[in-house]
Enzyme design. Structure first.
Site, PDB file in Angstrom:
ATOM      1  N   LYS A   8      46.147  76.433  75.131  1.00  0.00           N
ATOM      2  CA  LYS A   8      44.766  75.935  75.446  1.00  0.00           C
ATOM      3  C   LYS A   8      43.842  77.231  75.019  1.00  0.00           C
ATOM      4  CE  LYS A   8      44.866  75.214  79.797  1.00  0.00           C
ATOM      5  NZ  LYS A   8      46.440  75.604  80.133  1.00  0.00           N
ATOM      6  N   ARG A  83      40.694  70.057  86.460  1.00  0.00           N
ATOM      7  CA  ARG A  83      42.152  70.118  86.708  1.00  0.00           C
ATOM      8  C   ARG A  83      42.322  69.025  87.829  1.00  0.00           C
ATOM      9  NH1 ARG A  83      44.795  75.611  85.178  1.00  0.00           N
ATOM     10  NH2 ARG A  83      43.124  76.364  83.845  1.00  0.00           N
ATOM     11  N   ARG A 121      53.799  86.815  77.527  1.00  0.00           N
ATOM     12  CA  ARG A 121      52.065  86.765  77.026  1.00  0.00           C
ATOM     13  C   ARG A 121      52.004  88.244  77.402  1.00  0.00           C
ATOM     14  NH1 ARG A 121      48.164  82.362  78.770  1.00  0.00           N
ATOM     15  NH2 ARG A 121      49.052  83.037  80.954  1.00  0.00           N
ATOM     16  N   ARG A 154      49.344  89.378  82.726  1.00  0.00           N
ATOM     17  CA  ARG A 154      48.596  88.908  83.864  1.00  0.00           C
ATOM     18  C   ARG A 154      49.395  88.648  85.088  1.00  0.00           C
ATOM     19  NH1 ARG A 154      45.947  83.326  81.503  1.00  0.00           N
ATOM     20  NH2 ARG A 154      46.643  82.583  83.446  1.00  0.00           N
ATOM     21  N   ARG A 165      53.049  77.205  88.839  1.00  0.00           N
ATOM     22  CA  ARG A 165      51.561  76.783  88.197  1.00  0.00           C
ATOM     23  C   ARG A 165      51.949  75.583  87.162  1.00  0.00           C
ATOM     24  NH1 ARG A 165      50.921  82.038  85.103  1.00  0.00           N
ATOM     25  NH2 ARG A 165      49.457  80.655  83.659  1.00  0.00           N
TER      26      ARG A 165
END
Ligand code: AP5
Length: 207
Positions: A8, A83, A121, A154, A165
């Site tokens: 996204k 969401r 990431r 993160r 998640r």
């Protein structure tokens, strides 16, 4: 829309640029409050670090304040909102005089790939661009190639929280996806394809 790691954030700003509008990521807004140590940022961090959704009232306020700004009157791209059912109902109500949202773009990919992407990431502290340790990073450079900002991992990108998640997304957000499918707004894009192909397919779906 899409599960964590589907792409996204990678795609939202590119689509917005092509459409000549702004984009916003709820997650980025919360992280920017955390960096500034605001009350909202401190509150959001307690949920985000556990891989849980920030309470609706907080997420709705921060996004709706952004959406209703006169600067956004010609349109915008939302990344990571809505969401939950309550978030979708609030957004639909706010936009009903414009005929609701134009398109809901759903990007998805297999779970093993999502986890691989999240746990590898690296994100830029300054411009939020994302990279992966396995590719798109020059080997001797751990700085953002766009703005030279510092790259970091993160705190919610470890494998335990990443899996949590993804599960939460499947449990809570699938009813929102179904809602937009039923009203004919949903376009599904295969997020397992290379980034350029995903970008091309997303743009076609919008146009
Ligand atoms: P948020 O920051 O939105 O996180 P997320 O939804 O978990 O999504 P991600 O940012 O992790 O993934 P992405 O799909 O953007 O993937 P990306 O493009 O970076 O939200 C964080 C938290 O904030 C939530 O957990 C929640 O607590 C809270 N929150 C946010 N919104 C909320 C709301 N509305 N209500 C309540 N709480 C909310 O890509 C991932 C990696 O894959 C990158 O390294 C990238 O380079 C790579 N990649 C991307 N596309 C490809 C491709 N096609 N092929 C190969 N690699 C790719």
């Amino acid at each position: 829309m899409g599960p964590p790691g589907s792409g996204k954030g990678t795609q939202a700003s590119g689509i917005a640029k092509k459409l000549n509008v702004e984009s916003v990521s709820t997650g980025d807004l919360f992280r920017s409050h955390q960096t500034r140590q605001t009350e909202l940022g401190i509150l959001a961090a307690t949920y985000m670090e556990r891989g849980e959704y920030v309470p609706d009232a907080v997420a709705i306020k921060i996004i709706m304040d952004w959406v209703v700004h006169p600067k956004r009157s010609k349109g915008f791209v939302l990344d990571g909102f809505p969401r939950t059912k309550t978030q979708a109902e609030t957004l639909d109500k706010e936009l009903c005089r414009y005929g609701g949202v134009d398109r809901v773009l759903l990007i998805d990919a297999p779970e093993v790939e999502l986890v691989r992407r999240l746990t590898g990431r690296l994100s830029c502290k300054d411009c939020q661009a994302t990279y992966h340790v396995d590719h798109n990073l020059s080997s001797n450079n751990r700085k953002c190639e766009k703005c030279e900002g510092r790259l970091y991992r993160r705190s919610d990108d470890n494998s335990i929280v990443a899996k949590k998640r993804i599960q939460l997304y499947r449990k809570e957000t699938s009813s929102v996806v179904e809602h937009y499918r039923e009203i004919g707004k949903l376009k599904e894009i295969n997020g397992a394809e290379p980034m350029d192909t995903v970008a091309k397919n997303l743009l076609e779906a919008v146009e």
